[in-house]
Design an enzyme around this catalytic site. Sequence first.
Site, PDB file in Angstrom:
ATOM      1  N   CYS A   1       0.833  -1.204   0.000  1.00 48.06           N
ATOM      2  CA  CYS A   1       0.000   0.000   0.000  1.00 48.06           C
ATOM      3  C   CYS A   1       0.869   1.257   0.000  1.00 48.06           C
ATOM      4  O   CYS A   1       0.364   2.348  -0.216  1.00 48.06           O
ATOM      5  CB  CYS A   1      -0.954   0.016   1.196  1.00 48.06           C
ATOM      6  SG  CYS A   1      -0.134   0.100   2.782  1.00 48.06           S
TER       7      CYS A   1
ATOM      8  N   ASP B   1       2.424   2.596   2.546  1.00 47.25           N
ATOM      9  CA  ASP B   1       2.348   3.385   3.769  1.00 47.25           C
ATOM     10  C   ASP B   1       3.552   3.132   4.678  1.00 47.25           C
ATOM     11  O   ASP B   1       4.093   2.029   4.722  1.00 47.25           O
ATOM     12  CB  ASP B   1       1.045   3.076   4.518  1.00 47.25           C
ATOM     13  CG  ASP B   1      -0.159   3.569   3.744  1.00 47.25           C
ATOM     14  OD1 ASP B   1       0.040   4.276   2.742  1.00 47.25           O
ATOM     15  OD2 ASP B   1      -1.285   3.258   4.136  1.00 47.25           O
TER      16      ASP B   1
ATOM     17  N   CYS C   1      -2.556   5.872   5.338  1.00 49.46           N
ATOM     18  CA  CYS C   1      -4.004   6.049   5.182  1.00 49.46           C
ATOM     19  C   CYS C   1      -4.643   6.464   6.508  1.00 49.46           C
ATOM     20  O   CYS C   1      -3.997   6.478   7.545  1.00 49.46           O
ATOM     21  CB  CYS C   1      -4.610   4.731   4.708  1.00 49.46           C
ATOM     22  SG  CYS C   1      -4.596   3.488   5.999  1.00 49.46           S
TER      23      CYS C   1
ATOM     24  N   CYS D   1      -3.524  -2.279   8.307  1.00 44.22           N
ATOM     25  CA  CYS D   1      -3.054  -0.990   8.814  1.00 44.22           C
ATOM     26  C   CYS D   1      -2.731  -1.103  10.305  1.00 44.22           C
ATOM     27  O   CYS D   1      -1.761  -0.506  10.787  1.00 44.22           O
ATOM     28  CB  CYS D   1      -4.093   0.088   8.583  1.00 44.22           C
ATOM     29  SG  CYS D   1      -4.846   0.027   6.945  1.00 44.22           S
TER      30      CYS D   1
HETATM   31 FE1  FES Z   1      -1.762   0.497   4.146  1.00 44.85          FE
HETATM   32 FE2  FES Z   1      -3.603   1.557   5.605  1.00 44.85          FE
HETATM   33  S1  FES Z   1      -3.711   1.174   3.485  1.00 44.85           S
HETATM   34  S2  FES Z   1      -1.587   1.092   6.210  1.00 44.85           S
END
Ligand code: FES
Length: 147
Positions: free
Chosen positions: A34, A36, A59, A103
């Site tokens: 993702c 992040d 996110c 997450c």
């Molecule tokens: Fe990856 Fe939330 S979408 S940490």
Amino acid sequence: MQYSEKVMDHFMNPRNVGEIEDASGVGTVGNAKCGDIMKVYLKIENGIVEDAKFKTFGCGAAVATSSMATELIKGKTIQEAMTITNKAVMEALDGLPPIKVHCSCLAEEALHAALWDYAEKNGIVIEGLKKPVNDISEHEEVPEEDY
Ligand code: FES
């Protein structure tokens, strides 16, 4: 997608955002799938987590889970801190939608990475703590379409 009021609150008003300059331990983890990234700073004195802060390039659920995770870890002993799993964080937030569970794993891993850094700097072993990975997506069994 439905988020609980607590998730929304911690997303809109995140607690403990920032950094600790003289942190006892700092951990950074990311999820390459993702994209992040989360960084956690811990101030540990006499075996107690006195302060915790975080920064995330992530996110909304990453913000909410790191906010809650840093709230939960403050005031804990190191062994108590190990009980703050992604499940504990999710419970404290009244749940997360299934595609956002990863997450909360990022939040748990970032706490662990900071604890690991602290342990290494002080030459101690924290029971149950494994060496952190930089990219948690390598260790996840989450199907691609969940991202
Ligand atoms: Fe990856 Fe939330 S979408 S940490």
